[in-house]
Scaffold this motif. Structure first.
Motif, PDB file in Angstrom:
ATOM      1  N   ARG A  31      42.539  42.019  34.213  1.00 27.57           N
ATOM      2  CA  ARG A  31      43.981  42.272  34.298  1.00 27.57           C
ATOM      3  C   ARG A  31      44.828  41.024  34.065  1.00 27.57           C
ATOM      4  N   ARG A  32      44.218  39.840  34.130  1.00 25.36           N
ATOM      5  CA  ARG A  32      45.026  38.618  33.997  1.00 25.36           C
ATOM      6  C   ARG A  32      44.260  37.596  33.172  1.00 25.36           C
ATOM      7  N   HIS A  33      44.946  37.088  32.127  1.00 23.94           N
ATOM      8  CA  HIS A  33      44.397  36.017  31.299  1.00 23.94           C
ATOM      9  C   HIS A  33      45.338  34.831  31.443  1.00 23.94           C
ATOM     10  N   ALA A  34      44.958  33.891  32.312  1.00 24.24           N
ATOM     11  CA  ALA A  34      45.868  32.790  32.644  1.00 24.24           C
ATOM     12  C   ALA A  34      45.071  31.549  33.015  1.00 24.24           C
ATOM     13  N   THR A  35      45.763  30.419  32.951  1.00 19.31           N
ATOM     14  CA  THR A  35      45.232  29.133  33.377  1.00 19.31           C
ATOM     15  C   THR A  35      46.376  28.358  34.023  1.00 19.31           C
TER      16      THR A  35
ATOM     17  N   LEU B 247      44.426  32.415  23.581  1.00 15.77           N
ATOM     18  CA  LEU B 247      44.586  31.503  24.711  1.00 15.77           C
ATOM     19  C   LEU B 247      45.289  32.161  25.891  1.00 15.77           C
ATOM     20  N   PRO B 248      45.009  31.695  27.111  1.00 14.85           N
ATOM     21  CA  PRO B 248      45.633  32.275  28.297  1.00 14.85           C
ATOM     22  C   PRO B 248      47.080  31.819  28.484  1.00 14.85           C
ATOM     23  N   GLU B 249      47.794  32.555  29.281  1.00 16.99           N
ATOM     24  CA  GLU B 249      49.125  32.141  29.729  1.00 16.99           C
ATOM     25  C   GLU B 249      48.975  30.912  30.617  1.00 16.99           C
ATOM     26  N   ILE B 250      49.907  29.967  30.503  1.00 22.91           N
ATOM     27  CA  ILE B 250      49.889  28.780  31.370  1.00 22.91           C
ATOM     28  C   ILE B 250      50.877  29.000  32.516  1.00 22.91           C
ATOM     29  N   ALA B 251      50.419  28.799  33.746  1.00 18.39           N
ATOM     30  CA  ALA B 251      51.257  29.014  34.925  1.00 18.39           C
ATOM     31  C   ALA B 251      51.111  27.843  35.888  1.00 18.39           C
ATOM     32  N   PRO B 252      52.082  27.648  36.802  1.00 16.41           N
ATOM     33  CA  PRO B 252      51.936  26.603  37.817  1.00 16.41           C
ATOM     34  C   PRO B 252      50.660  26.776  38.633  1.00 16.41           C
ATOM     35  N   SER B 253      50.124  25.673  39.112  1.00 20.09           N
ATOM     36  CA  SER B 253      48.827  25.680  39.790  1.00 20.09           C
ATOM     37  C   SER B 253      48.828  26.496  41.074  1.00 20.09           C
ATOM     38  N   ASP B 254      49.993  26.679  41.709  1.00 22.59           N
ATOM     39  CA  ASP B 254      50.066  27.447  42.954  1.00 22.59           C
ATOM     40  C   ASP B 254      50.618  28.846  42.741  1.00 22.59           C
ATOM     41  N   SER B 255      50.534  29.343  41.515  1.00 25.97           N
ATOM     42  CA  SER B 255      51.037  30.686  41.209  1.00 25.97           C
ATOM     43  C   SER B 255      50.196  31.764  41.885  1.00 25.97           C
ATOM     44  N   LEU B 256      50.760  32.962  41.945  1.00 23.76           N
ATOM     45  CA  LEU B 256      49.969  34.143  42.238  1.00 23.76           C
ATOM     46  C   LEU B 256      49.333  34.553  40.910  1.00 23.76           C
ATOM     47  N   PHE B 257      48.061  34.218  40.731  1.00 22.51           N
ATOM     48  CA  PHE B 257      47.389  34.435  39.450  1.00 22.51           C
ATOM     49  C   PHE B 257      46.859  35.854  39.295  1.00 22.51           C
ATOM     50  N   GLY B 258      46.977  36.637  40.313  1.00 22.89           N
ATOM     51  CA  GLY B 258      46.464  38.000  40.260  1.00 22.89           C
ATOM     52  C   GLY B 258      45.769  38.345  41.555  1.00 22.89           C
ATOM     53  N   GLN B 259      45.135  39.490  41.567  1.00 21.23           N
ATOM     54  CA  GLN B 259      44.440  39.968  42.751  1.00 21.23           C
ATOM     55  C   GLN B 259      43.049  40.452  42.365  1.00 21.23           C
ATOM     56  N   THR B 260      42.133  40.373  43.314  1.00 19.45           N
ATOM     57  CA  THR B 260      40.781  40.830  43.034  1.00 19.45           C
ATOM     58  C   THR B 260      40.773  42.319  42.705  1.00 19.45           C
ATOM     59  N   ALA B 261      39.940  42.671  41.726  1.00 14.72           N
ATOM     60  CA  ALA B 261      39.818  44.067  41.318  1.00 14.72           C
ATOM     61  C   ALA B 261      38.739  44.756  42.151  1.00 14.72           C
ATOM     62  N   ALA B 262      38.910  46.037  42.363  1.00 16.54           N
ATOM     63  CA  ALA B 262      37.918  46.812  43.099  1.00 16.54           C
ATOM     64  C   ALA B 262      36.584  46.770  42.367  1.00 16.54           C
ATOM     65  N   GLY B 263      35.532  46.420  43.100  1.00 13.79           N
ATOM     66  CA  GLY B 263      34.199  46.418  42.533  1.00 13.79           C
ATOM     67  C   GLY B 263      33.829  45.184  41.738  1.00 13.79           C
ATOM     68  N   ALA B 264      34.777  44.272  41.512  1.00 16.09           N
ATOM     69  CA  ALA B 264      34.470  43.075  40.728  1.00 16.09           C
ATOM     70  C   ALA B 264      33.568  42.125  41.503  1.00 16.09           C
ATOM     71  N   THR B 265      33.770  42.067  42.811  1.00 14.63           N
ATOM     72  CA  THR B 265      32.986  41.190  43.690  1.00 14.63           C
ATOM     73  C   THR B 265      32.772  41.911  45.020  1.00 14.63           C
ATOM     74  N   ALA B 266      32.154  41.221  45.969  1.00 20.58           N
ATOM     75  CA  ALA B 266      31.991  41.777  47.309  1.00 20.58           C
ATOM     76  C   ALA B 266      33.304  41.795  48.088  1.00 20.58           C
ATOM     77  N   LEU B 267      34.335  41.168  47.559  1.00 23.20           N
ATOM     78  CA  LEU B 267      35.643  41.157  48.207  1.00 23.20           C
ATOM     79  C   LEU B 267      36.336  42.503  48.016  1.00 23.20           C
ATOM     80  N   PRO B 268      37.204  42.871  48.943  1.00 22.27           N
ATOM     81  CA  PRO B 268      37.989  44.081  48.724  1.00 22.27           C
ATOM     82  C   PRO B 268      39.011  43.882  47.615  1.00 22.27           C
ATOM     83  N   ALA B 269      39.508  44.948  47.076  1.00 22.63           N
ATOM     84  CA  ALA B 269      40.561  44.864  46.072  1.00 22.63           C
ATOM     85  C   ALA B 269      41.837  44.318  46.710  1.00 22.63           C
ATOM     86  N   GLY B 270      42.588  43.554  45.904  1.00 19.13           N
ATOM     87  CA  GLY B 270      43.909  43.137  46.344  1.00 19.13           C
ATOM     88  C   GLY B 270      43.987  41.786  47.008  1.00 19.13           C
ATOM     89  N   VAL B 271      42.880  41.024  47.084  1.00 19.74           N
ATOM     90  CA  VAL B 271      42.953  39.675  47.657  1.00 19.74           C
ATOM     91  C   VAL B 271      43.651  38.760  46.648  1.00 19.74           C
TER      92      VAL B 271
END
Length: 484
Positions: free
Chosen positions: A172-176, A209-233
Motif C-alpha cells: 500500500r505504500r512505496h516510500a523512503t 522510485l519511492p515517494e520521499i517523506a520526512p524521517s518521522d512521517s506516518l509511513f503507513g500501517q501494517t497490513a493484515a497477514g503481512a506479519t505476526a503483528l495485527p493490522a493497523g500498527v
C-alpha cells in the motif's frame, strides 16, 4: 502512552528487533544472521526474499513476548538496492549490497565523460559504485522487459527501507525518507527531491522510485497477514542505520561525531547546513522531521568488522574473540600492516580498484602480528576519516562516540583511541541504531523514550606520539601499495 515501540534494524550482517517500553526498558529482542554471497570478485549480494524472511522471523520472536505494539521504527542497511514486481511483491533480482562494485564500469564511464563534479554538486556523493543509482540501473538492465514494464507501473525499486515498507504495508505504500534517499545519488540536496537529471544520467526511470517523506512521517500501517503483528500498527520512523545511530547517540547539533563499526564503518557528524567536503567525505542528510532537514558530513569505510572474519578465516581461527585474543598476545604488529581493501577503499580515499594487501612481513612475523595488524587496520581507516572530518570542519573534534558490533571489541576501541588521540566513548547498549529508530518513532507518536544517560565506557589514549607516528607511516606506505 499504551504499548511499546518495535524497532527493526535490518543490517548487512544481522536483522535485529527490539521491543522498547516508553520508560526505555527493552522488553524483548531478537536477531537473525544474514548470508551474503559473492558471485564474482568485487560483487556482493543477498537474497531479497531471505532479507524479508529475516524480518518476519525477528518480528515473530519479539511479538511472542505478548506486549502491545504502539508503533514501528525502521533502520536499515543503506545504498543496497532491490527491485520487485508491483502486483506480486516478489523481488525481480538479488538485493545488490552497498559493498558491491558491479556498477564500477558505469561510474568510470560517467567520470570519463566529465560528470563527477555535477554529481557531487547535486547529490553530495562521489561517483562510486557504493551508492544506489548504478546498482538500480544494473538490476533494470538484467531483463530486457523490465524497463518497458517499469513504464507501465509494473516494477518498483528502492533501497532496503522501501522494500521492507512495501512488504509491511502489503504493497500500500512505496516510500523512503530523506536519509536513505540522500544515499542513492538520485536525490538533489538542494531541492530534497528526486533529480530528473541524475535519473537520466544513471538511466533510472523516476516512475520506479519511492515517494520521499520526512524521517518521522506516518509511513503507513501494517497490513493484515503481512506479519505476526495485527493490522493497523503505524510505521512512524524510517532512517538509514548510520543516521539512526547518530540519533540514538543524541547527536542533534554540530560538534560531536559518531562511528558505527559494523561490517563496514560510518563516521557521521551533524553540520546544520550543507558542508562541501574538500577531503573525500560525503555531504548527506542526517534526518528530516516536520520541522525541517538536518544536514551531515559522512565518511564510509567499506570493510571494517568484516576484516576480522576474513583474517580470522585465513588464520584458521574460530571467531573474532579468538582473533582478538591472538592479537592481544603481542604488544604490537611487529611492522606488519593489513589494508583490508576487500571491496576497494571508501572514504576518504575512494579507490574501488584497490585490493587487499599485507605488507611488512619478515622472518619474525607470526600469526599474532597479522591478527593485531587486522585490528589496527580497522582503527587506521577510522583515523583517516576522523582527520578528514576535522579538516573539513576546521576545528578539533573532542571525542568519538562509537556503536555497532565491532565496537564491542575492547582492544579495537583502545587502539582507536590511541590512533586518533581522542577519548572514545561507547554506550552500554550495542543496539544504538535500533534505539535511534525507536526514539524517532516515539516522537512521531507524541512521546519521548527514556533511553538513560548513555554513560557507558570511555577509552582514553595511552600511546606515545612516536609510536603513533610510526604506525601511521607504515599505514600510509601500505595504502600507496594497495592503490597501485
Amino acid at each position: 502512552m499504551a504499548g511499546a515501540i518495535l524497532a527493526i534494524d535490518q543490517g548487512t550482517s544481522n536483522t535485529k528487533a527490539l521491543l522498547v517500553a516508553p520508560d526505555g526498558e527493552i522488553l524483548a529482542r531478537a536477531s537473525r544472521p544474514m548470508e551474503t554471497s559473492y558471485p564474482r570478485p568485487g560483487w556482493a549480494e543477498q537474497s531479497a526474499r531471505g532479507l524479508w524472511a529475516s524480518v518476519l522471523a525477528v518480528i515473530d520472536e519479539v511479538v511472542a513476548a505478548g506486549h502491545a505494539v504502539a508503533g514501528i521504527g525502521l533502520s536499515n542497511q543503506r545504498e543496497s538496492a532491490v527491485i520487485w514486481d508491483t502486483a506480486s511483491g516478489e523481488p525481480l533480482g538479488p538485493c545488490v549490497l552497498w559493498q558491491c562494485c558491479r556498477s564500477a564500469s558505469r561510474c568510470e564511464a560517467l567520470k570519463a565523460q566529465g560528470h563527477e563534479a555535477e554529481v557531487v554538486a547535486r547529490t553530495g556523493l562521489a561517483l562510486n559504485p557504493m551508492f544506489s543509482a548504478g546498482k538500480l540501473a544494473w538490476l533494470l538492465d538484467q531483463d530486457p522487459t523490465l524497463r518497458e514494464r517499469a513504464g507501465r507501473g509494473e516494477v518498483k525499486a528502492g533501497t532496503v527501507d522501501a522494500w521492507l515498507l512495501w512488504k509491511l504495508t502489503g504493497g500500500r505504500r512505496h516510500a523512503t525518507d530523506h536519509s536513505n534517499a540522500s544515499r542513492t545519488q538520485l536525490m538533489n540536496l538542494q531541492t530534497l527531491a528526486w533529480d530528473p537529471e541524475m535519473a537520466r544520467l544513471f538511466d533510472v526511470p523516476l516512475t520506479v522510485l519511492p515517494e520521499i517523506a520526512p524521517s518521522d512521517s506516518l509511513f503507513g500501517q501494517t497490513a493484515a497477514g503481512a506479519t505476526a503483528l495485527p493490522a493497523g500498527v503505524p510505521i512512524h520512523a524510517i532512517l538509514g542505520d548510520s543516521h539512526a545511530a547518530l540519533y540514538g547517540h543524541g547527536v542533534e547539533s554540530p560538534g560531536r561525531v559518531k562511528a558505527t563499526c559494523g561490517t563496514g564503518s560510518s563516521l557521521m557528524t551533524v553540520t546544520g547546513a550543507r558542508v562541501r567536503s574538500a577531503h573525500g567525505l560525503s555531504s548527506t542528510i542526517a534526518w528530516s522531521r516536520s520541522s525541517g532537514v538536518l544536514h551531515a558530513l559522512e565518511g564510509n569505510i567499506s570493510v571494517s568488522g568484516q576484516a576480522f572474519a576474513f583474517v580470522g578465516q585465513l588464520l584458521g581461527l574460530e571467531d573474532e574473540a579468538a582473533l582478538t585474543a591472538l592479537a592481544a598476545s603481542v604488544p604490537d604488529s611487529g611492522g606488519v600492516c593489513v589494508v583490508p581493501a576487500l571491496a576497494g577503499l571508501g572514504a576518504p580515499h575512494w579507490n574501488d580498484a584497490a585490493r587487499g594487501l599485507v605488507s611488512g612481513l619478515s622472518l619474525g612475523s607470526t600469526p599474532a602480528h597479522l591478527a593485531r595488524a587486522a585490528l589496527e587496520a580497522v582503527a587506521l581507516q577510522i583515523h583517516d576519516v576522523f582527520m578528514a572530518m576535522q579538516a573539513d570542519l576546521g576545528g578539533v573534534l573532542p571525542e568519538l562516540n562509537v556503536d555497532g558490533g565491532a565496537a564491542r571489541n575492547d582492544l579495537l576501541m583502545q587502539l582507536l583511541a590511541d590512533l586518533i588521540d581522542r577519548p572514545v566513548r561507547r554506550p552500554d547498549t550495542a543496539e544504538v541504531s535500533a534505539l535511534g529508530a525507536a526514539r524517532l518513532a516515539a516522537r512521531g507518536l507524541g512521546f519521548d523514550l527514556a533511553l538513560g544517560d548513555g554513560a557507558g565506557r570511555v577509552f582514553t589514549p595511552a600511546m606515545t606520539s612516536q609510536v603513533r607516528e610510526h604506525i601511521l607511516a607504515g599505514w600510509r606506505d601500505a595504502l600507496r601499495r594497495a592503490m597501485l
